[in-house]
Design an enzyme around this catalytic site. Structure first.
Site, PDB file in Angstrom:
ATOM      1  N   ASP A  70      -8.224  -4.059  -6.172  1.00 46.45           N
ATOM      2  CA  ASP A  70      -7.463  -3.433  -7.250  1.00 46.45           C
ATOM      3  C   ASP A  70      -7.862  -3.959  -8.625  1.00 46.45           C
ATOM      4  O   ASP A  70      -8.625  -4.930  -8.742  1.00 46.45           O
ATOM      5  CB  ASP A  70      -5.950  -3.626  -7.032  1.00 46.45           C
ATOM      6  CG  ASP A  70      -5.595  -5.037  -6.548  1.00 46.45           C
ATOM      7  OD1 ASP A  70      -6.411  -5.955  -6.731  1.00 46.45           O
ATOM      8  OD2 ASP A  70      -4.503  -5.212  -5.985  1.00 46.45           O
ATOM      9  N   ASP A 139       7.045  -8.835  -1.954  1.00 44.68           N
ATOM     10  CA  ASP A 139       7.712  -7.633  -1.425  1.00 44.68           C
ATOM     11  C   ASP A 139       6.853  -6.944  -0.367  1.00 44.68           C
ATOM     12  O   ASP A 139       7.110  -5.802   0.005  1.00 44.68           O
ATOM     13  CB  ASP A 139       8.031  -6.647  -2.571  1.00 44.68           C
ATOM     14  CG  ASP A 139       6.768  -6.175  -3.297  1.00 44.68           C
ATOM     15  OD1 ASP A 139       5.656  -6.601  -2.920  1.00 44.68           O
ATOM     16  OD2 ASP A 139       6.903  -5.374  -4.247  1.00 44.68           O
ATOM     17  N   HIS A 141       3.731  -6.012  -0.613  1.00 48.78           N
ATOM     18  CA  HIS A 141       2.703  -5.043  -1.021  1.00 48.78           C
ATOM     19  C   HIS A 141       1.314  -5.549  -0.660  1.00 48.78           C
ATOM     20  O   HIS A 141       1.037  -6.735  -0.726  1.00 48.78           O
ATOM     21  CB  HIS A 141       2.812  -4.654  -2.500  1.00 48.78           C
ATOM     22  CG  HIS A 141       2.471  -5.715  -3.497  1.00 48.78           C
ATOM     23  ND1 HIS A 141       3.346  -6.127  -4.471  1.00 48.78           N
ATOM     24  CD2 HIS A 141       1.345  -6.429  -3.705  1.00 48.78           C
ATOM     25  CE1 HIS A 141       2.771  -7.048  -5.222  1.00 48.78           C
ATOM     26  NE2 HIS A 141       1.553  -7.253  -4.776  1.00 48.78           N
ATOM     27  N   GLU A 146       2.850  -0.743  -3.575  1.00 47.15           N
ATOM     28  CA  GLU A 146       4.227  -1.213  -3.639  1.00 47.15           C
ATOM     29  C   GLU A 146       5.076  -0.536  -2.561  1.00 47.15           C
ATOM     30  O   GLU A 146       4.641   0.458  -1.967  1.00 47.15           O
ATOM     31  CB  GLU A 146       4.801  -0.891  -5.022  1.00 47.15           C
ATOM     32  CG  GLU A 146       4.041  -1.529  -6.187  1.00 47.15           C
ATOM     33  CD  GLU A 146       4.372  -3.004  -6.394  1.00 47.15           C
ATOM     34  OE1 GLU A 146       4.738  -3.703  -5.422  1.00 47.15           O
ATOM     35  OE2 GLU A 146       4.264  -3.471  -7.536  1.00 47.15           O
TER      36      GLU A 146
HETATM   37  C1  GLP Z   1      -1.160  -9.111  -6.792  1.00 50.98           C
HETATM   38  C2  GLP Z   1      -2.362  -8.397  -6.164  1.00 50.98           C
HETATM   39  C3  GLP Z   1      -2.319  -8.459  -4.666  1.00 50.98           C
HETATM   40  C4  GLP Z   1      -2.058  -9.884  -4.200  1.00 50.98           C
HETATM   41  C5  GLP Z   1      -0.722 -10.321  -4.733  1.00 50.98           C
HETATM   42  C6  GLP Z   1      -0.318 -11.711  -4.266  1.00 50.98           C
HETATM   43  O1  GLP Z   1      -0.042  -8.314  -6.899  1.00 50.98           O
HETATM   44  N1  GLP Z   1      -2.464  -7.052  -6.553  1.00 50.98           N
HETATM   45  O2  GLP Z   1      -3.543  -7.971  -4.134  1.00 50.98           O
HETATM   46  O3  GLP Z   1      -2.105  -9.945  -2.799  1.00 50.98           O
HETATM   47  O4  GLP Z   1      -0.799 -10.319  -6.141  1.00 50.98           O
HETATM   48  O5  GLP Z   1      -0.800 -12.679  -5.105  1.00 50.98           O
HETATM   49  P1  GLP Z   1      -0.719 -14.224  -4.801  1.00 50.98           P
HETATM   50  O6  GLP Z   1      -1.780 -14.476  -3.798  1.00 50.98           O
HETATM   51  O7  GLP Z   1      -1.018 -14.880  -6.115  1.00 50.98           O
HETATM   52  O8  GLP Z   1       0.630 -14.513  -4.297  1.00 50.98           O
END
Ligand code: GLP
Length: 262
Positions: A70, A139, A141, A146
């Site tokens: 993303d 959450d 995702h 989402e």
């Molecule tokens: C963002 C990204 C996700 C990722 C998530 C969790 O929202 N778009 O791809 O998995 O963060 O991030 P973290 O690993 O910092 O908890």
């Protein structure tokens, strides 16, 4: 689904990195190995270990093509919170992966719809993704899919929830308003079409999401739960993330992994 429980974040990262290296090294060309990659704090330990293994000659990325999950809409490559910047800073600049093999969605694209359709086309042209590594949000995702995103979704424009903007505001001076409201993201279906999916889930804050992914029903409320329908999905997690699993679930997966090693 496999759930590989490791004692801590460090061990989870080493396990995941070694798994990826093994997959790359057992791949036979001429088709390149196609690797899907995430951003976030969860994969940082894996990237560190992969860099070490690349420098030690244990793996080469010369015949690897990457696709990232993303990118925020409206942040250019030079913005220190763009995922392009993150990936180069934390991984790409330190390994032997040719720049031309890197694919990332362009959050500044004039025609986001075309950008996303081209991304899907390119993945298909290369024969699909061999291994998609990912993380999840609190959450549940996956990428920026989402809650309530279709479990069949493809790459496209996504609206971030207020919750996600609050969680990610730690990188934007703790101001959720500064977190972009939109992102381009691969779909849940893009991830689950991959031959193998490896999701990292670590820390207490992800305990509820891990329980929903493993024990909950398949539901668009928790888009990560789509993994339950995948033939080859692995969750690598640490003890801290297991806090909301049933004791029996926890023991079952420890037993399975122990017997697989015999
Ligand atoms: C963002 C990204 C996700 C990722 C998530 C969790 O929202 N778009 O791809 O998995 O963060 O991030 P973290 O690993 O910092 O908890």
């Amino acid at each position: 689904m496999r759930v590989v429980i490791q004692e801590n974040y460090e061990k989870m990262s080493i396990w995941a990195a070694e798994h990826i290296v093994c997959a790359i090294n057992s791949h036979r060309g001429p088709r390149p190995f196609v690797l899907g990659l995430p951003t976030g704090s969860s994969p940082l330990g894996v990237y560190k270990k992969l860099i070490e293994m690349n420098k030690a000659g244990k793996v080469s990325f010369k015949n690897v093509v990457t696709f990232n999950m993303d990118e925020y809409v409206g942040l250019d490559h030079d913005h220190d919170q763009s995922y392009w910047y993150f990936m180069h800073e934390n991984f790409f600049n330190h390994i032997d992966l040719p720049e031309r093999n890197i694919n990332m969605l362009n959050g500044m694209a004039e025609d986001p719809e075309k950008e996303c359709a081209d991304y899907e086309r390119k993945i298909a042209l290369l024969g699909g993704i061999d291994l998609f590594m990912g993380g999840i949000g609190v959450d549940g995702h996956i990428a920026f899919n989402e809650p309530f995103t279709s479990l069949n979704s493809r790459t496209g424009l996504r609206t971030l929830t207020t919750d996600t903007r609050i969680v990610n505001s730690r990188f934007f001076g703790n101001d959720p308003e500064k977190v972009p409201a939109y992102a381009l993201s691969v779909g849940v279906g893009t991830v689950t079409d991959s031959k193998e999916v490896l999701i990292l889930i670590n820390g207490h804050s992800k305990a509820r999401a891990l329980a929903q992914t493993v024990e909950g029903g398949v539901s668009q409320m928790w888009t990560c739960s789509a993994l339950q329908l995948h033939k080859n999905a692995i969750i690598a997690c640490d003890e801290a993330a297991c806090g909301e699993l049933k004791v029996d679930t926890y023991k079952y997966f420890l037993d399975v992994e122990k017997s697989e090693r015999i």
